[in-house]
Design a protein around this motif. Structure first.
Motif, PDB file in Angstrom:
ATOM      1  N   PRO A  86       0.803  -1.223   0.000  1.00 10.31           N
ATOM      2  CA  PRO A  86       0.000   0.000   0.000  1.00 10.31           C
ATOM      3  C   PRO A  86       0.833   1.267   0.000  1.00 10.31           C
ATOM      4  O   PRO A  86       0.385   2.295  -0.459  1.00 10.31           O
ATOM      5  CB  PRO A  86      -0.828  -0.122   1.283  1.00 10.31           C
ATOM      6  N   GLN A  87       2.085   1.229   0.521  1.00 11.24           N
ATOM      7  CA  GLN A  87       2.866   2.445   0.627  1.00 11.24           C
ATOM      8  C   GLN A  87       3.479   2.886  -0.706  1.00 11.24           C
ATOM      9  O   GLN A  87       3.980   3.985  -0.811  1.00 11.24           O
ATOM     10  CB  GLN A  87       3.978   2.287   1.672  1.00 11.24           C
ATOM     11  N   LEU A  88       3.476   2.037  -1.724  1.00 14.60           N
ATOM     12  CA  LEU A  88       3.956   2.459  -3.026  1.00 14.60           C
ATOM     13  C   LEU A  88       3.016   3.516  -3.600  1.00 14.60           C
ATOM     14  O   LEU A  88       1.799   3.388  -3.533  1.00 14.60           O
ATOM     15  CB  LEU A  88       4.052   1.270  -3.974  1.00 14.60           C
ATOM     16  N   ARG A  89       3.593   4.546  -4.189  1.00  9.79           N
ATOM     17  CA  ARG A  89       2.807   5.677  -4.678  1.00  9.79           C
ATOM     18  C   ARG A  89       2.772   5.699  -6.204  1.00  9.79           C
ATOM     19  O   ARG A  89       3.497   4.951  -6.871  1.00  9.79           O
ATOM     20  CB  ARG A  89       3.349   6.978  -4.103  1.00  9.79           C
ATOM     21  N   LEU A  90       1.923   6.568  -6.747  1.00  6.07           N
ATOM     22  CA  LEU A  90       1.718   6.594  -8.194  1.00  6.07           C
ATOM     23  C   LEU A  90       3.014   6.781  -8.959  1.00  6.07           C
ATOM     24  O   LEU A  90       3.201   6.185 -10.020  1.00  6.07           O
ATOM     25  CB  LEU A  90       0.737   7.712  -8.571  1.00  6.07           C
ATOM     26  N   ASN A  91       3.908   7.597  -8.445  1.00  8.20           N
ATOM     27  CA  ASN A  91       5.149   7.835  -9.173  1.00  8.20           C
ATOM     28  C   ASN A  91       6.140   6.681  -9.048  1.00  8.20           C
ATOM     29  O   ASN A  91       7.212   6.711  -9.657  1.00  8.20           O
ATOM     30  CB  ASN A  91       5.802   9.143  -8.722  1.00  8.20           C
ATOM     31  N   ASP A  92       5.808   5.637  -8.288  1.00 10.93           N
ATOM     32  CA  ASP A  92       6.654   4.451  -8.210  1.00 10.93           C
ATOM     33  C   ASP A  92       6.368   3.456  -9.334  1.00 10.93           C
ATOM     34  O   ASP A  92       7.049   2.441  -9.440  1.00 10.93           O
ATOM     35  CB  ASP A  92       6.467   3.747  -6.859  1.00 10.93           C
ATOM     36  N   MET A  93       5.368   3.718 -10.156  1.00 13.13           N
ATOM     37  CA  MET A  93       5.058   2.812 -11.259  1.00 13.13           C
ATOM     38  C   MET A  93       5.525   3.433 -12.569  1.00 13.13           C
ATOM     39  O   MET A  93       5.690   4.639 -12.706  1.00 13.13           O
ATOM     40  CB  MET A  93       3.554   2.522 -11.331  1.00 13.13           C
ATOM     41  N   ARG A  94       5.738   2.579 -13.560  1.00 10.94           N
ATOM     42  CA  ARG A  94       5.951   3.038 -14.934  1.00 10.94           C
ATOM     43  C   ARG A  94       5.171   2.088 -15.834  1.00 10.94           C
ATOM     44  O   ARG A  94       5.222   0.858 -15.679  1.00 10.94           O
ATOM     45  CB  ARG A  94       7.423   3.120 -15.302  1.00 10.94           C
ATOM     46  N   VAL A  95       4.415   2.657 -16.771  1.00 13.73           N
ATOM     47  CA  VAL A  95       3.490   1.862 -17.572  1.00 13.73           C
ATOM     48  C   VAL A  95       3.623   2.203 -19.045  1.00 13.73           C
ATOM     49  O   VAL A  95       4.145   3.247 -19.434  1.00 13.73           O
ATOM     50  CB  VAL A  95       2.030   2.078 -17.110  1.00 13.73           C
ATOM     51  N   LEU A  96       3.117   1.311 -19.857  1.00  8.41           N
ATOM     52  CA  LEU A  96       3.108   1.486 -21.303  1.00  8.41           C
ATOM     53  C   LEU A  96       1.981   2.426 -21.704  1.00  8.41           C
ATOM     54  O   LEU A  96       0.853   2.309 -21.221  1.00  8.41           O
ATOM     55  CB  LEU A  96       2.920   0.119 -21.968  1.00  8.41           C
ATOM     56  N   GLY A  97       2.294   3.353 -22.596  1.00  6.66           N
ATOM     57  CA  GLY A  97       1.284   4.268 -23.122  1.00  6.66           C
ATOM     58  C   GLY A  97       1.269   4.236 -24.635  1.00  6.66           C
ATOM     59  O   GLY A  97       2.206   3.737 -25.274  1.00  6.66           O
ATOM     60  N   SER A  98       0.211   4.770 -25.223  1.00  6.89           N
ATOM     61  CA  SER A  98       0.150   4.861 -26.682  1.00  6.89           C
ATOM     62  C   SER A  98       0.035   6.316 -27.113  1.00  6.89           C
ATOM     63  O   SER A  98      -0.623   7.133 -26.473  1.00  6.89           O
ATOM     64  CB  SER A  98      -1.011   4.038 -27.253  1.00  6.89           C
ATOM     65  N   HIS A  99       0.717   6.631 -28.198  1.00 10.58           N
ATOM     66  CA  HIS A  99       0.782   7.980 -28.770  1.00 10.58           C
ATOM     67  C   HIS A  99      -0.359   8.151 -29.778  1.00 10.58           C
ATOM     68  O   HIS A  99      -0.574   7.281 -30.623  1.00 10.58           O
ATOM     69  CB  HIS A  99       2.145   8.155 -29.457  1.00 10.58           C
ATOM     70  N   ASN A 100      -1.113   9.247 -29.660  1.00 12.46           N
ATOM     71  CA  ASN A 100      -2.287   9.459 -30.532  1.00 12.46           C
ATOM     72  C   ASN A 100      -3.097   8.161 -30.614  1.00 12.46           C
ATOM     73  O   ASN A 100      -3.279   7.577 -31.683  1.00 12.46           O
ATOM     74  CB  ASN A 100      -1.870   9.939 -31.915  1.00 12.46           C
ATOM     75  N   SER A 101      -3.591   7.758 -29.455  1.00 11.77           N
ATOM     76  CA  SER A 101      -4.085   6.400 -29.235  1.00 11.77           C
ATOM     77  C   SER A 101      -5.231   5.970 -30.142  1.00 11.77           C
ATOM     78  O   SER A 101      -5.482   4.778 -30.297  1.00 11.77           O
ATOM     79  CB  SER A 101      -4.538   6.277 -27.774  1.00 11.77           C
ATOM     80  N   TYR A 102      -5.920   6.899 -30.728  1.00 11.13           N
ATOM     81  CA  TYR A 102      -7.094   6.665 -31.569  1.00 11.13           C
ATOM     82  C   TYR A 102      -6.750   6.574 -33.050  1.00 11.13           C
ATOM     83  O   TYR A 102      -7.585   6.182 -33.884  1.00 11.13           O
ATOM     84  CB  TYR A 102      -8.045   7.868 -31.405  1.00 11.13           C
ATOM     85  N   HIS A 103      -5.545   6.960 -33.447  1.00  9.35           N
ATOM     86  CA  HIS A 103      -5.202   7.281 -34.832  1.00  9.35           C
ATOM     87  C   HIS A 103      -5.199   6.062 -35.747  1.00  9.35           C
ATOM     88  O   HIS A 103      -4.712   4.996 -35.390  1.00  9.35           O
ATOM     89  CB  HIS A 103      -3.829   7.951 -34.887  1.00  9.35           C
ATOM     90  N   LEU A 104      -5.749   6.259 -36.939  1.00 12.79           N
ATOM     91  CA  LEU A 104      -5.676   5.279 -38.008  1.00 12.79           C
ATOM     92  C   LEU A 104      -5.007   5.922 -39.227  1.00 12.79           C
ATOM     93  O   LEU A 104      -5.145   7.120 -39.463  1.00 12.79           O
ATOM     94  CB  LEU A 104      -7.066   4.773 -38.390  1.00 12.79           C
ATOM     95  N   ARG A 105      -4.300   5.119 -39.963  1.00 16.01           N
ATOM     96  CA  ARG A 105      -3.643   5.573 -41.197  1.00 16.01           C
ATOM     97  C   ARG A 105      -4.671   6.238 -42.120  1.00 16.01           C
ATOM     98  O   ARG A 105      -5.805   5.777 -42.214  1.00 16.01           O
ATOM     99  CB  ARG A 105      -3.043   4.347 -41.881  1.00 16.01           C
ATOM    100  N   PRO A 106      -4.313   7.337 -42.804  1.00 14.70           N
ATOM    101  CA  PRO A 106      -5.256   7.985 -43.714  1.00 14.70           C
ATOM    102  C   PRO A 106      -5.783   7.009 -44.769  1.00 14.70           C
ATOM    103  O   PRO A 106      -5.143   5.994 -45.076  1.00 14.70           O
ATOM    104  CB  PRO A 106      -4.417   9.090 -44.365  1.00 14.70           C
ATOM    105  N   VAL A 107      -6.930   7.335 -45.309  1.00 16.97           N
ATOM    106  CA  VAL A 107      -7.526   6.480 -46.337  1.00 16.97           C
ATOM    107  C   VAL A 107      -6.533   6.285 -47.477  1.00 16.97           C
ATOM    108  O   VAL A 107      -5.711   7.163 -47.764  1.00 16.97           O
ATOM    109  CB  VAL A 107      -8.851   7.081 -46.852  1.00 16.97           C
TER     110      VAL A 107
END
Length: 408
Positions: free
Chosen positions: A57-78
């Motif tokens: 319980p004593q671990l805080r939010l800044n003690d984690m590191r997680v995977l993120g996605s850049h422009n998470s919604y983006h699809l290649r143009p038509v």
């Protein structure tokens, strides 16, 4: 972590300009490090320890590191648009040559715990229902998508030509996240970065020093950001995931003089008390941030944290997008207690060429949110490039016996 025909004429001219603008319209999120400083206060890194195999319980939010996605919604143009851009400038086309899986799949299959959403205000609905550039390559402007006729924030990269997305509206994006969260209530807290966009294609061209051709295109003019837009954005975020599961600046500050004071002295909430919850951060660092902070520099009553600079009263979340050039900053900021986002790869180039230096620097940096376009390999590159975070203990702040073995 482990590794794993030519278009010419007026349409070609327009699409070349649009390609230039697409590169310029990546926003503050594409390759520019912000939040860097050489005069930040420092504190000792966390020395909390545990002897159990569960998350202490004593671990805080800044003690984690997680995977993120850049422009998470983006699809290649038509294909038609992409082919025209590629014929004129392969380099510019490659910068937007990436597509993401649906948000639910990112959460469930790939362990993504940080998202980035570009949003456009559309209070009356219908502003983004037409795609103005498509008629010049023989495609209809009308999208035919009823969701775009409804009022509310829309999610896309650049209006009129680079608009393909896995979720059309902010509410549909947040709805996916909330549904997954409901089914996985013990998950690690999620960070959702929001970039509010308001630039028209002509304005973007002018800012890039490009003169648009004189063609009959009815460019979409976005809504200008003001307090009413930001208040509506806060309201949509609350409606999207539920007020009870949002970690707000007030939750962290708890009456202290500034957010930074609490972060540096007392630290973030614990991971255990934050499970199943969501944080939001405003990416914008210019006028939108100024307006958002105007009622309260410490973000009292606001939903989102801000992309800030150490020394500011709202300083809690920072962006240092270059993990190589910004390595010293990230290490110092991480030890001090800020939450930090960095990029593991520049748009498509690292993955396309199989370069891992940036990725490896990000993994070793102490940043909390590692943003990538490649949580799954793009097989068309043939380089095996992929970013995975198997150990979610922050290498700078987490204690040696940190038990965060799996992404929750």
């Amino acid at each position: 972590m482990r590794m794993r025909g030519v278009t010419t004429g007026r349409s070609g001219a327009v699409l070349f300009v649009l390609a230039l603008i697409a590169a310029a319209c990546g926003g503050g999120d594409d390759g520019v490090a912000t939040g860097a400083s050489t005069t930040t206060p420092t504190t000792e890194a966390s020395t909390t320890t545990t002897t159990t195999t569960s998350v202490p319980p004593q671990l805080r939010l800044n003690d984690m590191r997680v995977l993120g996605s850049h422009n998470s919604y983006h699809l290649r143009p038509v294909p038609e648009v992409y082919a025209a851009i590629e014929a004129l400038s392969r380099e510019l086309a490659e910068a937007i040559d990436y597509s993401h899986r649906p948000l639910t799949e990112q959460l469930e299959v790939f362990g993504v715990r940080q998202f980035e959403l570009d949003v456009y205000a559309d209070p009356d609905g219908g502003l983004y229902a037409n795609r103005a550039a498509l008629p010049v390559i023989g495609l209809p402007a009308e999208s035919g998508l009823p969701e775009l006729d409804e009022p509310g924030f829309k999610v896309l990269h650049t209006q009129d030509f680079d608009f393909e997305t896995t979720c059309l509206t902010l509410q549909s994006c947040l709805g996916e996240i909330r549904e997954w969260s409901d089914a996985n209530p013990a998950h690690l807290p999620l960070m959702i970065m929001i970039e509010l966009k308001e630039e028209s294609v002509p304005d973007a061209a002018a800012g890039a020093g490009v003169e648009l051709p004189d063609l009959p295109i009815d460019w979409t003019i976005p809504v200008v950001t003001d307090e009413s837009v930001l208040a509506a954005l806060d309201a949509e975020l609350i409606a999207g995931v539920g007020e009870d599961r949002i970690i707000t600046p007030d939750d962290v500050r708890q009456g202290a003089t500034t957010l930074e004071e609490v972060i540096l002295a007392d630290g973030w909430p614990t991971i255990e008390e934050s499970r199943g919850k969501v944080m939001f951060a405003l990416v914008n660092t210019g006028e939108a941030r100024r307006v958002y902070r105007a009622p309260s520099p410490v973000l009292e009553g606001r939903v989102m944290f801000t992309t800030s600079t150490p020394g500011d009263p709202d300083a809690a979340f920072l962006r240092v997008d270059d993990p190589i050039g910004g390595a010293d900053d990230i290490a110092r900021f991480s030890a001090a207690g800020y939450l930090i986002r960095t990029r593991t790869d520049s748009p498509t180039a690292d993955a396309r060429e199989g370069r891992t230096e940036r990725r490896d620097a990000a993994l070793a940096s102490g940043a909390n949110f590692l943003s990538t376009d490649y949580y799954v390999e793009d097989p068309s590159f043939g380089t095996g490039y992929v970013v995975e975070v198997d150990d979610v203990c922050n290498p700078v702040t987490a204690p040696p016996d940190c038990a965060l073995a799996l992404v929750g």
